[in-house]
Write a protein that holds these residues in place. Structure first.
Motif, short mmCIF file in Angstrom:
data_model
loop_
_atom_site.label_atom_id
_atom_site.label_comp_id
_atom_site.label_asym_id
_atom_site.label_seq_id
_atom_site.Cartn_x
_atom_site.Cartn_y
_atom_site.Cartn_z
N ALA A 183 -8.66 13.53 4.32
CA ALA A 183 -8.26 14.97 3.88
C ALA A 183 -8.43 15.19 2.56
N GLY A 184 -8.88 14.64 1.55
CA GLY A 184 -9.09 14.90 0.35
C GLY A 184 -7.81 14.80 -0.73
N ALA A 185 -8.06 14.18 -1.73
CA ALA A 185 -7.10 13.74 -2.84
C ALA A 185 -6.81 15.10 -3.79
N PRO A 186 -5.55 15.30 -4.11
CA PRO A 186 -5.51 16.34 -5.38
C PRO A 186 -6.12 15.81 -6.58
N SER A 187 -6.24 16.66 -7.45
CA SER A 187 -6.80 16.52 -9.13
C SER A 187 -6.05 15.11 -9.68
N SER A 188 -4.71 15.18 -9.25
CA SER A 188 -4.00 13.99 -9.94
C SER A 188 -2.66 13.63 -8.85
N VAL A 189 -2.44 12.23 -9.00
CA VAL A 189 -1.52 11.83 -8.01
C VAL A 189 -0.34 10.96 -8.72
N ASP A 190 0.75 11.05 -8.37
CA ASP A 190 1.85 9.93 -8.96
C ASP A 190 1.88 8.95 -8.07
N ILE A 191 2.08 7.81 -8.82
CA ILE A 191 2.22 6.58 -7.95
C ILE A 191 3.56 6.03 -8.27
N PRO A 192 4.53 5.78 -7.35
CA PRO A 192 5.61 5.23 -7.51
C PRO A 192 5.79 3.54 -7.29
N LEU A 193 6.36 2.90 -8.31
CA LEU A 193 6.21 1.55 -8.08
C LEU A 193 7.78 0.95 -8.18
N THR B 159 0.84 -1.24 0.10
CA THR B 159 -0.01 0.07 0.00
C THR B 159 1.04 1.36 -0.04
N TYR B 160 0.05 2.32 -0.37
CA TYR B 160 1.16 3.62 -0.60
C TYR B 160 0.08 4.79 0.04
N ALA B 161 0.34 5.35 0.96
CA ALA B 161 -0.63 6.25 1.58
C ALA B 161 0.21 7.59 1.86
N VAL B 162 -0.60 8.67 1.48
CA VAL B 162 0.15 10.13 1.49
C VAL B 162 -0.84 10.67 2.44
N GLN C 104 1.19 12.64 9.47
CA GLN C 104 1.45 11.20 9.18
C GLN C 104 0.31 10.52 8.51
N PRO C 105 0.71 9.66 7.45
CA PRO C 105 -0.54 9.35 6.84
C PRO C 105 -1.46 7.97 7.42
N VAL C 106 -2.13 8.62 8.32
CA VAL C 106 -3.03 7.84 9.21
C VAL C 106 -4.30 8.43 9.64
N GLY C 107 -5.28 7.95 9.65
CA GLY C 107 -6.66 8.61 10.11
C GLY C 107 -7.29 9.65 9.27
N ASN C 108 -7.72 10.83 9.70
CA ASN C 108 -8.27 11.76 9.08
C ASN C 108 -7.08 12.91 8.07
N ASP C 109 -5.84 12.37 8.35
CA ASP C 109 -4.80 13.14 7.71
C ASP C 109 -4.47 12.34 6.32
N VAL C 110 -4.94 11.43 6.18
CA VAL C 110 -4.61 10.60 4.76
C VAL C 110 -5.36 11.51 3.82
N ARG C 111 -4.67 11.92 2.37
CA ARG C 111 -5.26 12.57 1.39
C ARG C 111 -5.41 11.37 0.42
N PHE C 112 -4.59 10.27 0.27
CA PHE C 112 -5.21 9.01 -0.83
C PHE C 112 -4.39 8.03 -0.37
N GLN C 113 -4.69 6.96 -0.70
CA GLN C 113 -4.02 5.67 -0.64
C GLN C 113 -4.43 4.66 -1.77
N ALA C 114 -3.04 4.24 -2.23
CA ALA C 114 -2.97 3.42 -3.41
C ALA C 114 -2.64 1.81 -2.88
N ILE D 191 -7.49 5.31 -3.74
CA ILE D 191 -8.94 5.81 -3.04
C ILE D 191 -8.63 7.14 -2.32
N ALA D 192 -9.31 8.12 -2.41
CA ALA D 192 -9.17 9.41 -1.85
C ALA D 192 -9.48 9.23 -0.24
N GLY D 193 -8.61 9.88 0.47
CA GLY D 193 -8.60 9.82 2.09
C GLY D 193 -9.35 10.93 2.48
#
Length: 211
Positions: free
Chosen positions: A123-133, A73-76, A82-92, A119-121
């Protein structure tokens, strides 16, 4: 399914050590991804079987795909959080994988298909996200050995419903043909790698000697 000749020429070099590469255009990427998954899309599954190879199984073993522990998983989060609870913007998350191997001379060219969802968290996700793999081939055993590794990025445009699929096909991971039955212990490792989004550090300037 054998790759086109022009793709073979482009992929001959083995790039290990984390070269950063961007995926191809969305249309061609979709076509290649469908070729790996047989035209199906966005179906939840941990992994898919290898695509039939033009080489006999006795000559070519296509390693299984495994998601790295701790990299599934990748949470921002919002800046400074920190990417937990209500502070998560999105998670892949990664939902499906496929692989294809082709022997070219003394190298094996691997195509690794990765499918997932963003999936948007709260805190609200931006209009576009970069996914690093990151995709790597390693040799298992008492002392695991990395044979080749590369980092990739793909961009996902988020919609109002806050849930979007993403796809990436790593087409240029190359490694030497393993000797004998050594290839039986090889594994393709995939996972999210936030380091892939960071620019390469600039080489340090040599200190000037005092006269």
């Amino acid at each position: 399914m054998a790759p086109q000749d022009r793709d073979v020429d482009r992929r001959r070099a083995c790039n290990s050590g984390g070269t950063f590469v961007s995926p191809a255009s969305s249309q061609s990427l979709t076509d290649r991804f469908k070729s790996l998954f047989g035209g199906k899309s966005d179906e939840p599954a941990e992994s898919a079987p290898a695509i039939a190879s033009p080489q006999p199984e006795s000559d070519l073993t296509c390693p299984p795909v495994s998601i790295r522990a701790g990299a599934s998983t990748y949470a921002v989060a919002s800046p400074g959080k920190q990417p937990v609870g209500n502070d998560v913007r999105f998670q892949a998350t990664i939902t499906r994988t496929a692989r294809q191997c082709t022997k070219t001379g003394e190298q094996i060219i691997a195509r690794i298909g990765i499918q997932g969802r963003v999936i948007a968290g709260p805190a609200g996700a931006p209009s576009s996200v970069d996914i690093p793999l990151r995709v790597a081939v390693g040799q298992g055993g008492v002392q695991e050995k990395t044979i080749a590794t590369k980092a990739y990025q793909t961009n996902v445009s988020m919609s109002e419903d806050g849930s979007e699929p993403f796809t990436l096909v790593a087409e240029d991971l190359a490694y030497p043909v393993p000797p004998g039955a050594t290839g039986d212990s090889y594994v393709f490792y995939i996972g999210f790698d936030p380091q892939a989004l960071k620019p390469s550090p600039k080489p340090a300037k040599a200190a000037k000697k005092k006269k």
